[in-house]
Motif scaffolding. Structure first.
Motif, mmCIF file in Angstrom:
data_model
loop_
_atom_site.group_PDB
_atom_site.id
_atom_site.type_symbol
_atom_site.label_atom_id
_atom_site.label_comp_id
_atom_site.label_asym_id
_atom_site.label_seq_id
_atom_site.Cartn_x
_atom_site.Cartn_y
_atom_site.Cartn_z
ATOM 1 N N VAL A 195 0.839 -1.204 0.000
ATOM 2 C CA VAL A 195 0.000 0.000 0.000
ATOM 3 C C VAL A 195 0.869 1.247 0.000
ATOM 4 O O VAL A 195 0.651 2.190 -0.776
ATOM 5 N N ALA A 196 1.869 1.275 0.884
ATOM 6 C CA ALA A 196 2.696 2.469 1.030
ATOM 7 C C ALA A 196 3.583 2.700 -0.186
ATOM 8 O O ALA A 196 3.872 3.847 -0.549
ATOM 9 N N MET A 197 4.019 1.623 -0.840
ATOM 10 C CA MET A 197 4.870 1.753 -2.023
ATOM 11 C C MET A 197 4.047 1.989 -3.276
ATOM 12 O O MET A 197 4.543 2.547 -4.262
ATOM 13 N N GLY A 198 2.796 1.549 -3.257
ATOM 14 C CA GLY A 198 1.971 1.629 -4.456
ATOM 15 C C GLY A 198 2.231 0.494 -5.411
ATOM 16 O O GLY A 198 1.765 0.511 -6.556
ATOM 17 N N ALA A 199 2.961 -0.521 -4.953
ATOM 18 C CA ALA A 199 3.291 -1.692 -5.776
ATOM 19 C C ALA A 199 3.825 -2.776 -4.859
ATOM 20 O O ALA A 199 4.471 -2.479 -3.854
#
Length: 299
Positions: free
Chosen positions: A177-181
């Protein structure tokens, strides 16, 4: 990896060999056998990476090396998958004598061809910023490197607990979620080599921080949390355990409570690089956000 130079999809159209004035270099796939020479290369430009840090990068990424006529490694570049849609580019190094002769563009041409249609992110040093602009990368945000010998910690939140093995699934989900990947191979490997802290609310893990040996000492990262207060709580036990030792953290967070806490703990601001992107880049929907990077190569 197949032969370097095939199926290149960038304007540079790099070739496996490049003539730099009277100096000829050759691009070859990076392997674990290159590790000693890659370590020498990074030492030559002042990077703190240990052989173990290079080994982790080679294990988790794909790269090329530039060699001269007698086999010396004079350049490197790597990319690391972020799911199927994105890639992080890093470990881009050229020896000082080649930096002004186009070696960086040539290496990047190979990497961009390998990454193809994936969205690309990287962290650019001041020296490399103009190169990446010329390749179409756009600046996204500053990344602040803090490091130093940990002293006595200031007062602050202390509501994190020690990470347990059963927290692994939640840590994977939060990092995605935090990385977006997603980056499952990286997180799995970091969990094997790191100590960890988590913040838990209502029986659910809402943040985490991992700390491992790196460079001159240790690094805290990734740090994923829903607020600066939680990020500080996650970092504090690691810093406390390393009092008197060298600790590093790379963060995109602007000035505020988190960075004030780092400075007050002896982890002072050392340098700033620029996060840059080409094409689509990962987006973090929240509420979990990245407060600390794994390192500048992995993001």
């Amino acid at each position: 990896m197949d032969d370097i130079g095939r199926n290149v999809r960038v304007t540079l159209q790099p070739t496996p060999t490049k003539q730099l004035e009277s100096y000829e270099v050759f691009a070859t796939p990076m392997t674990a056998a290159d590790l000693p020479k890659l370590h020498e290369l990074s030492i030559g430009v002042g990077w703190p990476h240990r052989p173990e840090d290079w080994a982790l990068a080679i294990e988790l990424g794909e790269g090329i090396v530039a060699r001269d006529e007698i086999g010396r490694v004079v350049g490197s570049a790597m990319w690391f998958p972020l799911g199927d849609a994105f890639a992080a580019i890093g470990m881009v190094i050229t020896s000082p004598r080649l930096q002004e002769l186009g070696a960086g563009s040539w290496l990047m041409g190979h990497i961009l061809g390998r990454v193809a249609e994936r969205g690309k992110v990287l962290n650019a040093t001041r020296a490399a910023y103009r190169l990446y602009i010329s390749l179409g990368f756009m600046p996204l945000s500053p990344v602040h490197q803090h490091n130093g010998v940990v002293g006595a910690l200031p007062a602050g939140p202390r509501h994190a607990r020690v990470m347990h093995p059963q927290d692994a699934a939640a840590i994977h989900a939060l990092d995605s979620v935090a990385m977006g990947a997603p980056r499952p191979a990286l997180i799995d490997r970091l969990l094997q080599m790191s100590t960890g802290t988590v913040v838990e609310r209502g029986g659910a893990v809402t943040g985490f921080a991992l700390c491992r040996k790196f460079g001159r000492g240790h690094v805290v990262g990734p740090v994923v949390a829903e607020s600066e207060e939680d990020a500080i709580a996650l970092i504090a036990p690691h810093a406390e355990a390393l009092e008197g030792q060298f600790l590093r953290m790379d963060t995109r967070q602007p000035e505020g409570p988190l960075r004030d806490f780092l400075v007050a703990s002896g982890i002072r601001h050392y340098d700033t690089v620029t996060r840059m992107g080409l094409g689509a880049v990962p987006q973090a929907p929240g509420p979990a956000l990245t407060f600390g990077l794994v390192n500048q190569a992995f993001g």
